[in-house]
Enzyme design. Structure first.
Site, PDB file in Angstrom:
ATOM      1  N   ASP A  62      89.132  55.434  17.283  1.00 44.00           N
ATOM      2  CA  ASP A  62      90.267  55.965  16.508  1.00 44.00           C
ATOM      3  C   ASP A  62      91.432  54.984  16.640  1.00 44.00           C
ATOM      4  O   ASP A  62      92.398  55.222  17.347  1.00 44.00           O
ATOM      5  CB  ASP A  62      90.633  57.348  17.057  1.00 44.00           C
ATOM      6  CG  ASP A  62      91.605  58.083  16.160  1.00 44.00           C
ATOM      7  OD1 ASP A  62      91.846  57.624  15.029  1.00 44.00           O
ATOM      8  OD2 ASP A  62      92.116  59.136  16.597  1.00 44.00           O
ATOM      9  N   LYS A  64      93.048  53.563  13.892  1.00 47.35           N
ATOM     10  CA  LYS A  64      93.986  53.712  12.765  1.00 47.35           C
ATOM     11  C   LYS A  64      94.545  52.359  12.313  1.00 47.35           C
ATOM     12  O   LYS A  64      95.750  52.107  12.346  1.00 47.35           O
ATOM     13  CB  LYS A  64      95.119  54.668  13.135  1.00 47.35           C
ATOM     14  CG  LYS A  64      94.649  56.087  13.427  1.00 47.35           C
ATOM     15  CD  LYS A  64      95.786  57.067  13.528  1.00 47.35           C
ATOM     16  CE  LYS A  64      95.311  58.485  13.751  1.00 47.35           C
ATOM     17  NZ  LYS A  64      94.821  58.746  15.122  1.00 47.35           N
ATOM     18  N   ASP A  67      96.898  46.719   8.156  1.00 43.69           N
ATOM     19  CA  ASP A  67      97.480  45.364   8.210  1.00 43.69           C
ATOM     20  C   ASP A  67      97.129  44.695   6.892  1.00 43.69           C
ATOM     21  O   ASP A  67      96.582  45.352   5.994  1.00 43.69           O
ATOM     22  CB  ASP A  67      96.896  44.604   9.427  1.00 43.69           C
ATOM     23  CG  ASP A  67      97.841  43.521   9.934  1.00 43.69           C
ATOM     24  OD1 ASP A  67      98.352  42.747   9.094  1.00 43.69           O
ATOM     25  OD2 ASP A  67      98.061  43.439  11.154  1.00 43.69           O
ATOM     26  N   ILE A  68      97.404  43.406   6.753  1.00 54.32           N
ATOM     27  CA  ILE A  68      96.970  42.725   5.531  1.00 54.32           C
ATOM     28  C   ILE A  68      95.438  42.725   5.510  1.00 54.32           C
ATOM     29  O   ILE A  68      94.777  42.810   6.561  1.00 54.32           O
ATOM     30  CB  ILE A  68      97.526  41.286   5.445  1.00 54.32           C
ATOM     31  CG1 ILE A  68      97.041  40.428   6.610  1.00 54.32           C
ATOM     32  CG2 ILE A  68      99.047  41.299   5.368  1.00 54.32           C
ATOM     33  CD1 ILE A  68      97.336  38.942   6.424  1.00 54.32           C
ATOM     34  N   GLY A  69      94.884  42.639   4.297  1.00 51.42           N
ATOM     35  CA  GLY A  69      93.444  42.799   4.139  1.00 51.42           C
ATOM     36  C   GLY A  69      92.610  41.885   5.019  1.00 51.42           C
ATOM     37  O   GLY A  69      91.644  42.328   5.649  1.00 51.42           O
ATOM     38  N   ASN A  70      92.995  40.623   5.098  1.00 50.05           N
ATOM     39  CA  ASN A  70      92.202  39.672   5.879  1.00 50.05           C
ATOM     40  C   ASN A  70      92.139  40.081   7.348  1.00 50.05           C
ATOM     41  O   ASN A  70      91.081  40.020   7.986  1.00 50.05           O
ATOM     42  CB  ASN A  70      92.812  38.273   5.747  1.00 50.05           C
ATOM     43  CG  ASN A  70      92.013  37.225   6.501  1.00 50.05           C
ATOM     44  OD1 ASN A  70      90.842  37.001   6.209  1.00 50.05           O
ATOM     45  ND2 ASN A  70      92.631  36.607   7.507  1.00 50.05           N
ATOM     46  N   ARG A 208      91.381  68.472  24.733  1.00 53.40           N
ATOM     47  CA  ARG A 208      91.838  69.239  25.896  1.00 53.40           C
ATOM     48  C   ARG A 208      91.075  70.519  26.217  1.00 53.40           C
ATOM     49  O   ARG A 208      90.876  70.802  27.403  1.00 53.40           O
ATOM     50  CB  ARG A 208      93.344  69.492  25.768  1.00 53.40           C
ATOM     51  CG  ARG A 208      94.150  68.210  25.986  1.00 53.40           C
ATOM     52  CD  ARG A 208      95.552  68.317  25.469  1.00 53.40           C
ATOM     53  NE  ARG A 208      95.571  68.376  24.021  1.00 53.40           N
ATOM     54  CZ  ARG A 208      96.675  68.443  23.292  1.00 53.40           C
ATOM     55  NH1 ARG A 208      97.853  68.470  23.881  1.00 53.40           N
ATOM     56  NH2 ARG A 208      96.605  68.480  21.980  1.00 53.40           N
TER      57      ARG A 208
HETATM   58  O1  C5P Z   1      93.175  67.696  22.842  1.00 53.10           O
HETATM   59  P1  C5P Z   1      92.967  67.923  21.379  1.00 53.10           P
HETATM   60  O2  C5P Z   1      91.741  68.780  21.091  1.00 53.10           O
HETATM   61  O3  C5P Z   1      94.196  68.429  20.667  1.00 53.10           O
HETATM   62  O4  C5P Z   1      92.637  66.473  20.832  1.00 53.10           O
HETATM   63  C1  C5P Z   1      92.537  66.203  19.473  1.00 53.10           C
HETATM   64  C2  C5P Z   1      92.302  64.727  19.273  1.00 53.10           C
HETATM   65  O5  C5P Z   1      92.351  64.470  17.884  1.00 53.10           O
HETATM   66  C3  C5P Z   1      93.348  63.831  19.917  1.00 53.10           C
HETATM   67  O6  C5P Z   1      92.669  62.639  20.321  1.00 53.10           O
HETATM   68  C4  C5P Z   1      94.320  63.546  18.801  1.00 53.10           C
HETATM   69  O7  C5P Z   1      94.940  62.300  18.908  1.00 53.10           O
HETATM   70  C5  C5P Z   1      93.396  63.552  17.591  1.00 53.10           C
HETATM   71  N1  C5P Z   1      94.049  63.863  16.334  1.00 53.10           N
HETATM   72  C6  C5P Z   1      94.793  65.022  16.108  1.00 53.10           C
HETATM   73  N2  C5P Z   1      95.354  65.271  14.893  1.00 53.10           N
HETATM   74  C7  C5P Z   1      95.197  64.400  13.918  1.00 53.10           C
HETATM   75  C8  C5P Z   1      94.451  63.241  14.123  1.00 53.10           C
HETATM   76  C9  C5P Z   1      93.893  62.989  15.350  1.00 53.10           C
HETATM   77  O8  C5P Z   1      94.931  65.847  16.993  1.00 53.10           O
HETATM   78  N3  C5P Z   1      95.708  64.678  12.746  1.00 53.10           N
END
Ligand code: C5P
Length: 233
Positions: A62, A64, A67-70, A208
Site C-alpha cells: 500500500d 499509494k 509521480d511523473i509517469g516515468n 487493529r
Molecule cells: O486497523 P484498521 O482495520 O483500521 O486498518 C485499516 C487499514 O486500511 C490501515 O492500514 C489503513 O491505513 C488502511 N486504509 C484505511 N482507509 C482507507 C485506505 C486505507 O483505513 N481509505
C-alpha cells in the site's frame, strides 16, 4: 471464486520486521494475505515482503504511488520483481496509465485509490478541486476502468455504487471493517465483514481488530468464517 481465507487482508501496521514476523508466525495458516503500508515499508518491510512471498503468502504493498509517469513506471517494475500481488497508486490518469503499462504481464495487480477517505467536500475545495467527493470518486472510478486498472480501494459503503459503475471486472478492496462489537478506533464509517461482503467487496482489509486482539488467530479465523457464511448467502 475466491476462497474465503484469501479474501481477508491483514494490515501489518507494526513498526518493525521483528514485530511483523512475530505476528505472522502467530497467525499461521489463518491469514494468507498481508498489507504493508508506509510504516513497515520504510522500516525494512520491502525485504520482508519478499520473505512473505517465499513463504507462499500474498502481499499488498500500500504505497499509494503518484509521480511523473516515468518514475511511476520504474517503481512499478521494481515492485513487480518483489512478487507482490497488489500495489496502490493514486487515481490520476497519468499515474494509472503508467502503472498499468509498466506491470505488463507480471502477476502484480494495480489498485487505484480514488479519493482519500480523510477528505471531505471542504477539503477538496481547499485543495482546489471543483467537484465534491462523490462526483470525484465516480469520475476517477470510471477513468480507472477505462485505463484497465485492476481494482479500487473504497469504503464498503461505496462498494454498491462503485460495483454498478465499474462492473464485475474490477476488484473492490475495502478497509474500515469491524466485526460486531469491535472498537471503531479512528474509522468513522465501519461495516461488519458480513455486510461488506454482501455489499460487493472482494477483499476486506482489517488491522487493529485482529492485531490488537488478545488472540489474533482466533479473531482472524472467526472473520474468515463470517466471510464464508456471507459469501454463501
Ligand atoms: O486497523 P484498521 O482495520 O483500521 O486498518 C485499516 C487499514 O486500511 C490501515 O492500514 C489503513 O491505513 C488502511 N486504509 C484505511 N482507509 C482507507 C485506505 C486505507 O483505513 N481509505
Amino acid at each position: 471464486m475466491l476462497a474465503p481465507r484469501d479474501r481477508l487482508i491483514l494490515a501489518l501496521d507494526v513498526p518493525s520486521v521483528a514485530a511483523a514476523t512475530a505476528l505472522v508466525e502467530q497467525l499461521g495458516d489463518a491469514v494468507s494475505f498481508y498489507k504493508i503500508g508506509y510504516q513497515l515499508a520504510f522500516a525494512g518491510g520491502l525485504a520482508f515482503a519478499e520473505t512473505l512471498v517465499r513463504a507462499d503468502k500474498r502481499v499488498f504493498l500500500d504505497l499509494k504511488l503518484h509521480d511523473i509517469g516515468n518514475t511511476v513506471a520504474k517503481g512499478v517494475e521494481s515492485v513487480a520483481h518483489l512478487g507482490a500481488t497488489f500495489l496502490t497508486v493514486h487515481a490520476y490518469p497519468q499515474t494509472m496509465k503508467a502503472a498499468i503499462a509498466a506491470r505488463g504481464n507480471a502477476a502484480l495487480r494495480i489498485l487505484a485509490v480514488t479519493v482519500l477517505t480523510s477528505y471531505d467536500d471542504a477539503d477538496l475545495a481547499t485543495a482546489g478541486y471543483g467537484l465534491g467527493v462523490s462526483e470525484l470518486v465516480g469520475r476517477r472510478a470510471v477513468q480507472a476502468r477505462e485505463i484497465g486498472v485492476d481494482g479500487l480501494v473504497c469504503s464498503a459503503e461505496e462498494a454498491v455504487s462503485l460495483r454498478t459503475l465499474v462492473g464485475r471486472g474490477m476488484a473492490l478492496v475495502t478497509p474500515g471493517i469491524r466485526p460486531a462489537g469491535a472498537a471503531a478506533g479512528d474509522q468513522k464509517r465501519v461495516m461488519t465483514p458480513a455486510r461488506a461482503i454482501a455489499a460487493g467487496a472482494d477483499y476486506l482489509v482489517i488491522g487493529r481488530p485482529i492485531v490488537e486482539a488478545p488472540d489474533p488467530k482466533a479473531v482472524a479465523e472467526a472473520i474468515v468464517d463470517e466471510i464464508a457464511a456471507a459469501a454463501q448467502a
